[in-house]
Design an enzyme around this catalytic site. Sequence first.
Site, PDB file in Angstrom:
ATOM      1  N   LYS A   1       0.797  -1.283  -0.088  1.00  0.00           N
ATOM      2  CA  LYS A   1      -0.080   0.062   0.043  1.00  0.00           C
ATOM      3  C   LYS A   1       0.937   1.302   0.213  1.00  0.00           C
ATOM      4  O   LYS A   1       0.521   2.245  -0.799  1.00  0.00           O
ATOM      5  CB  LYS A   1      -0.911  -0.081   1.322  1.00  0.00           C
ATOM      6  CG  LYS A   1      -1.779   1.053   1.353  1.00  0.00           C
ATOM      7  CD  LYS A   1      -2.647   1.064   2.429  1.00  0.00           C
ATOM      8  CE  LYS A   1      -3.668   2.380   2.748  1.00  0.00           C
ATOM      9  NZ  LYS A   1      -4.531   2.322   3.838  1.00  0.00           N
TER      10      LYS A   1
ATOM     11  N   GLU B   1      10.567  -4.724   4.696  1.00  0.00           N
ATOM     12  CA  GLU B   1      10.469  -6.191   4.274  1.00  0.00           C
ATOM     13  C   GLU B   1      10.153  -6.289   2.731  1.00  0.00           C
ATOM     14  O   GLU B   1      10.985  -7.000   1.825  1.00  0.00           O
ATOM     15  CB  GLU B   1       9.714  -7.003   4.912  1.00  0.00           C
ATOM     16  CG  GLU B   1       9.880  -7.219   6.615  1.00  0.00           C
ATOM     17  CD  GLU B   1       8.982  -5.934   7.435  1.00  0.00           C
ATOM     18  OE1 GLU B   1       8.929  -4.933   6.875  1.00  0.00           O
ATOM     19  OE2 GLU B   1       8.657  -6.514   8.522  1.00  0.00           O
TER      20      GLU B   1
ATOM     21  N   GLY C   1      -4.925  -1.724   5.093  1.00  0.00           N
ATOM     22  CA  GLY C   1      -4.112  -3.021   4.493  1.00  0.00           C
ATOM     23  C   GLY C   1      -4.690  -4.061   4.420  1.00  0.00           C
ATOM     24  O   GLY C   1      -4.835  -4.986   3.641  1.00  0.00           O
ATOM     25  N   ARG C   2      -5.287  -4.275   5.858  1.00  0.00           N
ATOM     26  CA  ARG C   2      -5.839  -5.685   6.098  1.00  0.00           C
ATOM     27  C   ARG C   2      -7.356  -5.805   5.441  1.00  0.00           C
ATOM     28  O   ARG C   2      -8.004  -6.830   5.721  1.00  0.00           O
ATOM     29  CB  ARG C   2      -5.803  -5.770   7.676  1.00  0.00           C
ATOM     30  CG  ARG C   2      -6.716  -4.684   8.509  1.00  0.00           C
ATOM     31  CD  ARG C   2      -6.399  -4.960  10.146  1.00  0.00           C
ATOM     32  NE  ARG C   2      -6.993  -3.741  10.916  1.00  0.00           N
ATOM     33  CZ  ARG C   2      -6.091  -2.643  10.826  1.00  0.00           C
ATOM     34  NH1 ARG C   2      -4.816  -2.485  10.474  1.00  0.00           N
ATOM     35  NH2 ARG C   2      -6.663  -1.920  11.601  1.00  0.00           N
TER      36      ARG C   2
ATOM     37  N   GLU D   1      -4.970  -6.763  14.718  1.00  0.00           N
ATOM     38  CA  GLU D   1      -4.456  -5.276  14.446  1.00  0.00           C
ATOM     39  C   GLU D   1      -5.562  -4.412  14.392  1.00  0.00           C
ATOM     40  O   GLU D   1      -5.512  -3.295  14.594  1.00  0.00           O
ATOM     41  CB  GLU D   1      -4.169  -5.412  12.858  1.00  0.00           C
ATOM     42  CG  GLU D   1      -3.049  -4.468  12.557  1.00  0.00           C
ATOM     43  CD  GLU D   1      -2.099  -4.497  11.488  1.00  0.00           C
ATOM     44  OE1 GLU D   1      -0.954  -5.000  11.489  1.00  0.00           O
ATOM     45  OE2 GLU D   1      -2.776  -4.325  10.139  1.00  0.00           O
TER      46      GLU D   1
ATOM     47  N   HIS E   1      -5.079 -33.560  17.232  1.00  0.00           N
ATOM     48  CA  HIS E   1      -4.143 -34.429  17.658  1.00  0.00           C
ATOM     49  C   HIS E   1      -3.024 -33.562  18.289  1.00  0.00           C
ATOM     50  O   HIS E   1      -1.650 -33.971  18.270  1.00  0.00           O
ATOM     51  CB  HIS E   1      -3.719 -35.231  16.581  1.00  0.00           C
ATOM     52  CG  HIS E   1      -4.654 -36.253  16.323  1.00  0.00           C
ATOM     53  ND1 HIS E   1      -4.999 -37.385  16.558  1.00  0.00           N
ATOM     54  CD2 HIS E   1      -5.799 -35.970  15.199  1.00  0.00           C
ATOM     55  CE1 HIS E   1      -6.071 -37.888  16.143  1.00  0.00           C
ATOM     56  NE2 HIS E   1      -6.570 -37.148  15.150  1.00  0.00           N
TER      57      HIS E   1
ATOM     58  N   LYS F   1       9.208  -0.909  14.123  1.00  0.00           N
ATOM     59  CA  LYS F   1       9.635  -0.456  13.127  1.00  0.00           C
ATOM     60  C   LYS F   1      10.941   0.495  13.135  1.00  0.00           C
ATOM     61  O   LYS F   1      11.930   0.405  12.659  1.00  0.00           O
ATOM     62  CB  LYS F   1       8.695  -0.008  12.113  1.00  0.00           C
ATOM     63  CG  LYS F   1       7.647  -1.148  11.401  1.00  0.00           C
ATOM     64  CD  LYS F   1       6.782  -0.286  10.387  1.00  0.00           C
ATOM     65  CE  LYS F   1       5.638  -1.112  10.110  1.00  0.00           C
ATOM     66  NZ  LYS F   1       4.682  -0.448   9.334  1.00  0.00           N
TER      67      LYS F   1
HETATM   68  O1  F6P Z   1       3.056  -3.145   9.743  1.00  0.00           O
HETATM   69  C1  F6P Z   1       1.530  -3.272   9.667  1.00  0.00           C
HETATM   70  C2  F6P Z   1       1.216  -2.771   8.314  1.00  0.00           C
HETATM   71  O2  F6P Z   1       1.038  -1.376   8.101  1.00  0.00           O
HETATM   72  C3  F6P Z   1      -0.185  -3.639   8.079  1.00  0.00           C
HETATM   73  O3  F6P Z   1      -1.279  -3.078   8.658  1.00  0.00           O
HETATM   74  C4  F6P Z   1       0.002  -3.427   6.537  1.00  0.00           C
HETATM   75  O4  F6P Z   1      -1.172  -4.605   6.103  1.00  0.00           O
HETATM   76  C5  F6P Z   1       1.245  -4.251   6.366  1.00  0.00           C
HETATM   77  O5  F6P Z   1       2.046  -3.170   7.481  1.00  0.00           O
HETATM   78  C6  F6P Z   1       1.773  -3.902   4.953  1.00  0.00           C
HETATM   79  O6  F6P Z   1       2.025  -2.424   4.547  1.00  0.00           O
HETATM   80  P1  F6P Z   1       2.269  -2.100   3.161  1.00  0.00           P
HETATM   81  O7  F6P Z   1       1.002  -2.972   2.157  1.00  0.00           O
HETATM   82  O8  F6P Z   1       2.099  -0.576   2.990  1.00  0.00           O
HETATM   83  O9  F6P Z   1       3.573  -2.463   2.588  1.00  0.00           O
END
Ligand code: F6P
Length: 548
Positions: A206, A212, A266-267, A352, A383, A511
């Site tokens: 987003k 990452e 995002g979610r 979240e 199990h 972060k």
């Molecule tokens: O770290 C949390 C978050 O902001 C989530 O809410 C989001 O889905 C994810 O990181 C990834 O963010 P982006 O789509 O901006 O890379």
Amino acid sequence: MAKSGRKAAFSALDKHRKRLEDQPMRVQFAIDPNRFKRYSASAGDILLDYSKNRIDEEALAALFDLARSVDVEGRRDAMCEGEHINITEDRAVMHMALRYQGDKPVPVDGQDVMPGIREVLGRMKSFTDDVRNGTIRGNTGEQFTDVVNIGIGGSDLGPAMVTLALEPYTRADLRAHYVSNVDGAHIHDTLKRLDPAKTMFIIASKTFTTDETMTNAATARAWLANALGDQAVNDHFAAVSTNLESTGKFGIRADRTFGFWDWVGGRYSVWSAIGLPIALAVGFENFDRVLKGADAMDRHFLTTPLEDNLPVIMAVLGVWYRNVWGFSTHAVLPYDQRLSRFAAYLQQQDMESNGKSVTLAGKDVAWSTGPIVWGEPGTNGQHAFYQLIHQGTDVIPADFLIAAQPHEALPPHHDKLVANVLAQSEALMLGKTEDEVVTELKVAGMDKAKIKELTPHKVFPGNRPSNTLFYQKLTPETLGSLIALYEHKVFVQGVIWNVNSFDQWGVELGKQLAKALLPKVEGKATGEGHDSSTQGLLAYYQANKTKD
Ligand code: F6P
């Protein structure tokens, strides 16, 4: 409702708990042959059986009263109308528009968002059709066989979960992979089996700033350029983002860039272009069916009275257990192997959203908010951790999910699966009394002393609550409905707890600190100024990172 009002409302529910403590579910089932009928509801082909909960008419009525008193209906309408209900980020919350099937305008900040949504969906369709039919090919003319989605959190969990769930709709010659972790093992192990000439990457973020994702994207780009040359990047990368400036800077061409909007959290973004890898894996028509299923659940949520409204029923039951009975976790147990990432997806969705401890007004909440959500598919979980669910000291309300029809004709598998899910909710509800255990052991011919010794270990307390969601088949529509059902459940709970379910400031501190620690981890600076634990761990790392 004021803060004290909510607190008082939760306390007022306590009298119902006290009454129900003396009426275990097994007694209530024995008294009332209509309990299932009374406490089940449906939306489309999804049946919710909530009869195996610690409820009666009075308790339920009080829970729906609570939902009304905090204006769940008004908040729901405010969300639909594009009000900036995400107050800390000053944003509307409009993910429902992404799957809206009607023809009315959907205004956000005075502008109808539907033409933009339809334009992106149209572009997604032609792009995914063309990749799937071989019109769009790699730089050397090869047809794409593998798509690697690079994203994390909402830019990963939704598409990864859905792709797995819709496996029967995938093609063997076009596989989707999901790389999220900054741990190099993730991208390494994914790429090692892939042919660069036949691999497409989607960089999904987003913000297009998430460390990452940007790190994995750079590694993927280097891997591709190393094999095919820099010029190949153009043909092998696509992007999904709200940050179109940065996608351009990364070198992704405009016609391979799919946008979405800041009013999509995002979610909540699986319905947007973040669903691109799903559409590639199962075809755009099937992705569209997921949207249609979600829209059907939206209509149910928006128009059904609270008492018959699946998300609302599940939400108030969750509040009942969290705030009145004090249960702190909630298990999601799909008897559907293809929903093996569903609990992980819901963890972000729920934790979240409602893992908050201040109210909308920024005051400390005086009640518990979001529970710990967890789970694994059955029968495997049986199990592993079900022992604790049946006989542990914590009560864990659970949702069971099961299809009436499997996708594969493999008798007797599905009947056995169904027998197991029904057995689990029955066992949790009934338990096994001391008398029943003694009788059972006597019948088995055990002597008195041994019976006395063994009995306490074999007693099951029972009266452990669960919902069962039964659906006809795990089709794209049903999956869309199930996801939307949980989204709305989380929304309703957020309203009851008076928190902002749409921000996630709690992920920021880690972060920031990781950014500050990186030069120290790289050995470019000392750990001075950090606590002794962090300094000790940094020293261990420096001493061991290159040691044989
Ligand atoms: O770290 C949390 C978050 O902001 C989530 O809410 C989001 O889905 C994810 O990181 C990834 O963010 P982006 O789509 O901006 O890379």
